[in-house]
Design an enzyme around this catalytic site. Structure first.
Site, PDB file in Angstrom:
ATOM      1  N   THR B  23      45.641  36.729  47.193  1.00 52.79           N
ATOM      2  CA  THR B  23      44.722  35.684  47.839  1.00 52.79           C
ATOM      3  C   THR B  23      44.368  34.738  46.731  1.00 52.79           C
ATOM      4  O   THR B  23      44.181  35.008  45.765  1.00 52.79           O
ATOM      5  CB  THR B  23      43.506  36.761  48.354  1.00 52.79           C
ATOM      6  OG1 THR B  23      42.875  35.653  49.097  1.00 52.79           O
ATOM      7  CG2 THR B  23      42.446  37.114  47.227  1.00 52.79           C
ATOM      8  N   CYS B  29      33.408  35.081  46.834  1.00 51.43           N
ATOM      9  CA  CYS B  29      34.107  35.946  47.485  1.00 51.43           C
ATOM     10  C   CYS B  29      34.517  37.119  46.587  1.00 51.43           C
ATOM     11  O   CYS B  29      34.729  36.872  45.598  1.00 51.43           O
ATOM     12  CB  CYS B  29      35.222  35.490  48.278  1.00 51.43           C
ATOM     13  SG  CYS B  29      34.520  34.199  49.472  1.00 51.43           S
ATOM     14  N   HIS B  46      39.863  39.689  51.569  1.00 49.36           N
ATOM     15  CA  HIS B  46      39.079  38.812  51.015  1.00 49.36           C
ATOM     16  C   HIS B  46      37.623  38.535  51.592  1.00 49.36           C
ATOM     17  O   HIS B  46      37.414  38.168  52.545  1.00 49.36           O
ATOM     18  CB  HIS B  46      39.994  37.522  51.103  1.00 49.36           C
ATOM     19  CG  HIS B  46      39.379  36.211  50.450  1.00 49.36           C
ATOM     20  ND1 HIS B  46      39.935  35.368  49.723  1.00 49.36           N
ATOM     21  CD2 HIS B  46      37.951  35.746  50.302  1.00 49.36           C
ATOM     22  CE1 HIS B  46      39.380  34.323  49.228  1.00 49.36           C
ATOM     23  NE2 HIS B  46      38.307  34.487  49.675  1.00 49.36           N
TER      24      HIS B  46
END
Lengths: 212, 162
Positions: B23, B29, B46
């Site tokens: 990711t 995040c 994520h």
């Protein structure tokens, strides 16, 4: 049903005009600042997923220089001015006259960074003031913050408010670039990401309310 | 290149060798990796927000929240042959990208995400093997289920493995 689901194409057209007005003034400000002819692409207004937003600037790990402002007042939201690092470098060199300024590897030169921040401030300020003149909405920008990092990491910050409501955003995106095609060509993006409740207010201020 | 499974923002997926899972552009995040070393299967999420109770609309995207995403990963991993008892975790992200003195709680979301993930892992008795959290840089992470190595790339600090 969420408000965003009721947005129709003519609403998007109006929001496009919002982007047009704001970015037009920002382009003029940038032209004056650089003494170069700056061209503005007609803004695109799209309803896209969070992942797709980062694709607009070359993917989530594309390194950019971003100036971020929070909008407070009648229609809160987030605003970004994003430039690829190479171009942010050129922009800063042009304004400060410091040919050694670089953004490839820290530490970065303080003076250059604050110049870059100020450029973003001027551009965002002219974008916003014309917008608030036009809509008669009271919009106050926060102090701008500068970050040199991955576009995904930066943009996700502006999506937090929206993310509590939906999985997509209405992005008012305007590309501005230098008219002359040269090696130092400049191009940047303005992203306006209104908070969920702000769309309705903006559209109402512009005379196109959204029906239930 | 085609061997990499990509996980977008507020998204999750699972992977088996020879594929790796990645990711990109984690800011506030948090990227959570759950893996079973023996079964060689791994999942990645994520995560954007700490709790699904923050969601203001009816249907929720389970991958977006720490509490729901981890449960969903476990569910999918179990289906793919992992043993819940042997699941381990690695996490990265939760940065504070901008320094605002603003009172807005949302601006502190990075640390809150990390906290929520850790608490959820603890509750589910999943051992957190390693972490690279906090700071003010974006991260791109890639996990290899064959070696259980999580590679982390940041713009200013280069690459690290945890």
């Amino acid at each position: 049903m969420s408000f965003l689901d009721r947005i129709q194409s003519h609403h998007l057209d109006v929001l496009k005009e919002v982007g047009n007005i704001g970015a037009g003034h920002a382009a003029t400000a940038l032209s004056k600042l650089l003494n170069k002819v700056i061209d503005m692409r007609v803004p695109s207004v799209r309803v896209i997923s969070f992942s797709e937003i980062t694709e607009l600037v070359g993917g989530p790990d594309q390194v950019v220089a971003a100036i971020f402002l929070r909008l407070e007042g009648d229609a809160p939201g987030s605003m970004f001015f994003m430039v690829p690092v190479k171009e942010a470098e050129q922009l800063t060199r042009h304004v400060t006259g410091d040919e050694d300024f670089q953004l490839q590897e820290p530490p970065f030169q303080e003076l250059g960074l604050s110049a870059l921040e100020e450029i973003g401030n001027i551009l965002a300020g002219s974008y916003l003031s014309s917008l608030s003149d036009f809509t008669k909405l009271n919009l106050q920008p926060s102090v701008p913050a500068l970050s040199i990092d991955m576009s995904g990491a930066i943009l996700s910050y502006g999506l937090l408010e929206l993310s509590q409501v939906v999985d997509y955003a209405i992005v008012i995106d305007t590309k501005i670039s230098e008219v002359e095609r040269s090696e130092e060509q400049l191009s940047g993006h303005f992203f306006l990401l209104p908070d969920p409740e702000s769309f309705e207010k903006m559209l109402k201020a512009l005379g196109v309310p959204v029906n239930e | 290149m085609n061997d990499v499974v990509k996980v977008g923002m507020a998204d999750l997926n699972i992977v088996k060798p020879p594929h790796t899972i990645r990711t990109s552009g984690l800011g506030s995040c948090v990227g959570v990796v759950l893996y079973d070393q023996c079964a060689k299967v791994a999942g990645m999420a994520h995560i954007m927000l700490p709790e699904s109770s923050l969601g203001k609309s009816g249907s929720i995207n389970v991958a977006k929240y720490a509490d729901t995403a981890i449960l969903e990963l476990i569910h999918r991993l179990e289906k793919a042959g992992a043993r819940i008892g042997s699941l381990k975790a690695k996490i990265a992200g939760g940065a504070q990208m901008f320094n605002f003195s603003s009172a807005n709680e949302m601006m502190r979301i990075g640390p809150r995400n990390v906290e929520a993930v850790k608490q959820q892992l603890k509750q589910l008795r999943i051992r957190l093997v390693s972490e690279d959290v906090g700071g003010s840089s974006g991260r791109t992470i890639e996990f290899n289920p064959e070696t259980s190595v999580l590679r982390i790339r940041t713009v200013s600090k280069g690459e690290a493995e945890i």
